[in-house]
Motif scaffolding. Structure first.
Motif, PDB file in Angstrom:
ATOM      1  N   UNK A  20      91.716 -99.847  10.667  1.00  0.00           N
ATOM      2  CA  UNK A  20      92.682-100.828  11.158  1.00  0.00           C
ATOM      3  C   UNK A  20      93.729-101.174  10.106  1.00  0.00           C
ATOM      4  N   UNK A  21      93.271-101.465   8.902  1.00  0.00           N
ATOM      5  CA  UNK A  21      94.202-101.894   7.854  1.00  0.00           C
ATOM      6  C   UNK A  21      95.195-100.779   7.524  1.00  0.00           C
ATOM      7  N   UNK A  22      94.726 -99.520   7.486  1.00  0.00           N
ATOM      8  CA  UNK A  22      95.639 -98.416   7.191  1.00  0.00           C
ATOM      9  C   UNK A  22      96.591 -98.152   8.351  1.00  0.00           C
ATOM     10  N   UNK A  23      96.071 -98.230   9.566  1.00  0.00           N
ATOM     11  CA  UNK A  23      96.929 -97.926  10.717  1.00  0.00           C
ATOM     12  C   UNK A  23      97.952 -99.028  10.977  1.00  0.00           C
ATOM     13  N   UNK A  24      97.499-100.277  10.968  1.00  0.00           N
ATOM     14  CA  UNK A  24      98.393-101.373  11.356  1.00  0.00           C
ATOM     15  C   UNK A  24      99.090-102.027  10.171  1.00  0.00           C
ATOM     16  N   UNK A  25      98.558-101.794   8.973  1.00  0.00           N
ATOM     17  CA  UNK A  25      99.212-102.337   7.791  1.00  0.00           C
ATOM     18  C   UNK A  25     100.137-101.348   7.113  1.00  0.00           C
ATOM     19  N   UNK A  26      99.782-100.041   7.197  1.00  0.00           N
ATOM     20  CA  UNK A  26     100.556 -99.016   6.499  1.00  0.00           C
ATOM     21  C   UNK A  26     101.181 -98.007   7.451  1.00  0.00           C
ATOM     22  N   UNK A  27     100.706 -97.978   8.682  1.00  0.00           N
ATOM     23  CA  UNK A  27     101.254 -97.026   9.648  1.00  0.00           C
ATOM     24  C   UNK A  27     100.668 -95.640   9.554  1.00  0.00           C
ATOM     25  N   UNK A  28      99.495 -95.502   8.932  1.00  0.00           N
ATOM     26  CA  UNK A  28      98.827 -94.207   8.781  1.00  0.00           C
ATOM     27  C   UNK A  28      97.793 -94.059   9.893  1.00  0.00           C
TER      28      UNK A  28
END
Length: 630
Positions: A619-627
């Protein structure tokens, strides 16, 4: 009357069984020769013209198949070596990697024990010539030589001192070749296929690439290199003894096991050690052993390669002495030398029009432009003496896109083999030679189609019509490009599967040979989660920029369950998320970096599982960084 019919039916039923037994016996009989073949050097034609349809750089198996494919498609081919070699076959025949890592089709083997391979084509043609999972290197080299010599459209130049691309802007239009006698020739071509082990031509042409584990944030690490060594004195009786060691697998030409050998203490523990043994039988009385792992070698630096050879040559006799003293099966055998070349597993990874990912392998993904298929396990060899390496997972079948062969920023050039456009982790499966041979065959046919249609290789890689025609031709030329049907893996049905895709892509978890090692429902702990975050920080240091509190890494933290409150606090800390007037969980939700749907999947907030932590990281990578990892 009935009795006569019954006898006739019985006889008819026995015929295929008898024929099968006879055929099996003949194949087994042909696998081994008591007198090994003499090596016959290839016939070099030299450079016979100023311009070729295609130049194939590199005489490893991938390059040989690319040259044969192009030649059989009617192109005039120059096959050229740039590593001072005098025989064909590269890693197989000079690195002595004589045991094949095979891509087997996901079919039912209960009624038919003969392996069904993915791709087939030229690889299958060559395999039928060597007949066995391991082979004699002279026999393999001679077979390569005969296959190349049979193609009048191939000119062959060996033992060159140097070769480099000739560029017009971003277009590769030929090669500069310095021959063994020191003379230089500039040869034009309509396309180049780079089949060098390290994508040397593509790199010199300006193609983008990553080195080793750079895409995981660890640019100075890559898999260990190996120096294969030889033992002599193997009789039929000794071979049978070697096969029947405890917990060891084998077939007619290969043995794998001897896990206890890992206890060997090397003379340079930080630079070299051994793993379980992979043993390939040659003709005559010799075997080749792939076990040595040498660290700290930089394969693109000639001096470092020489150091690796020296370390391996010094260690090999010591390893043999250890085997002779500790395993009675080896007691009568003698050390008989080391390979002329190092077995290098990993260097450059070209950035292509598509980059193969771990998600592709986890999802057993087909591709619209698949020109080859893989299924070998993701075998990640150790990068240093403190790391044991691992089998990340075992895919059923996945497609390799043609786009993986097309480097960014360079036109008129394709890259085949292990340095094609694969992320470092899926490269652990896609690097195997049989798959590389399939990409070579595809590249040779692709050049023909591109020239026929008057399109660039890059434009062809983006055209569904062109790729459809390429796949059609490859199948007509003996390749099998079917995607098999099989059940969805159990791990893909788990509620935390999206998090697992992220975790595997980041190298945070290992499934093993059976894909059951993920331990998604096993309880995590603060120390484990902290180490996972540190691994992710290596890849995304600018986003996850803050260090964790030392308490999170304390030894006693492994004894406590990880709570959602702790996990959210640690995530907020490394992501430098400002928590003002809220707890970390609320702050991450407010930022949109965690999703409520993800939190709703957590059954116990006081005792998070590994699957829960993977979902939080995802979640943090997808929604925080867009990965994304899909």
């Amino acid at each position: 009357m009935f009795r006569r019919i019954r006898k006739t039916i019985l006889c008819l039923c026995l015929i295929p069984i008898f024929l099968s037994m006879t055929f099996s016996y003949r194949i087994t009989e042909s696998l081994y020769r008591t007198i090994p073949e003499k090596l016959v050097l290839p016939v070099e034609t030299g450079i016979t013209q100023a311009s070729y349809d295609v130049i194939v750089a590199g005489t490893d198996p991938e390059g040989i198949m690319a040259a044969i494919s192009a030649a059989r498609n009617g192109l005039k081919v120059l096959l050229v070596d740039g590593r001072n070699r005098t025989i064909l076959g590269g890693l197989m025949t000079l690195g002595w990697l004589n045991s094949l890592d095979l891509n087997k089709a996901p079919v039912n083997y209960r009624l038919w024990d003969k392996a069904v391979f993915l791709d087939k084509g030229l690889f299958q043609e060559w395999y039928e010539g060597i007949r066995g999972t391991s082979f004699d290197v002279n026999h393999a080299a001679n077979l390569f030589h005969r296959m190349v010599a049979a193609e009048p459209n191939i000119d062959l130049v060996m033992n060159t001192r140097e070769m480099a691309p000739i560029m017009e802007g971003h277009n590769a239009v030929g090669m500069r070749i310095v021959k063994a006698d020191g003379t230089e020739e500039r040869v034009n071509s309509k396309a180049i296929i780079d089949a060098t082990q390290d994508a040397d031509i593509a790199a010199a042409a300006g193609a983008e690439y990553t080195m080793g584990r750079e895409d995981l944030g660890d640019p100075n690490s890559e898999m260990a290199v190996t120096l294969v060594f030889k033992l002599s004195g193997v009789t039929s009786e000794v071979w049978d003894e070697l096969k029947h060691h405890k917990n060891t697998g084998y077939d007619d030409r290969s043995i794998w096991g001897y896990q206890e050998a890992r206890e060997y203490v090397s003379s340079k523990p930080k630079r070299v050690k051994i793993r379980s043994l992979n043993i390939g039988r040659q003709d005559g009385d010799t075997i080749l052993i792939n076990t040595m792992q040498i660290y700290g070698i930089h394969p693109l630096e000639p001096a470092s390669v020489q150091e690796g050879l020296r370390i391996g040559e010094e260690e090999a006799p010591l390893i043999v002495d250890y085997l002779k003293k500790n395993f009675k099966e080896f007691s009568s055998l003698e050390f008989a030398g080391t390979a002329p070349e190092l077995y290098v597993r990993e260097t450059r990874h070209i950035r292509g029009e598509y980059r193969l990912t771990m998600a592709d392998l986890m999802q057993n993904r087909d591709q619209w432009d698949a020109i080859a298929y893989g299924s070998y396990q993701v075998d990640i060899q150790s990068p240093n003496s403190s790391n044991t390496g691992a089998i990340l997972m075992s895919p059923k079948q996945y497609g390799v896109p043609f786009r993986c062969l097309v480097p960014l920023k360079v036109d008129g050039l394709l890259v085949v083999g292990r340095s094609a456009s694969f992320d470092t982790l899926p490269h652990g499966s896609a690097r195997v030679i049989p798959l590389g041979m399939a990409t070579g065959q595809a590249a040779g046919a692709a050049v023909k189609l591109a020239l026929e249609r008057g399109v660039s290789l890059r434009d062809m890689s983006r055209s569904k019509d062109d790729i459809s025609e390429l796949r059609k031709r490859l199948m007509q030329q003996g390749m099998d490009l079917r995607m098999r049907h099989f059940a969805t893996p159990e791990y893909a049905k788990h509620k935390d599967y999206p998090g697992l895709l992220a975790a595997v892509s980041l190298g945070l978890t290992i499934g093993g040979y059976d894909n059951k090692g993920w331990a998604l429902d096993e309880a995590s702990d603060p120390k484990r989660f902290a180490y996972q975050l540190r691994v992710v920080q290596k890849k995304y240091p600018e986003f996850l920029s803050r260090e964790l509190e030392p308490a999170a890494l304390a030894a006693e933290s492994v004894k406590r369950p990880l709570t959602l409150k702790q996990a959210a606090s640690m995530l907020a800390m490394v992501a430098n998320a400002q928590v003002v007037g809220k707890n970390a969980e609320e702050a991450l939700l407010a930022k949109g970096w965690l999703k409520q749907d993800t939190l709703n999947l957590i059954s116990r907030k006081d005792k998070l599982t590994n699957g829960d932590t993977f979902m939080l990281i995802r979640d943090v990578l997808q929604y925080g960084l867009g990965v994304t990892f899909i």
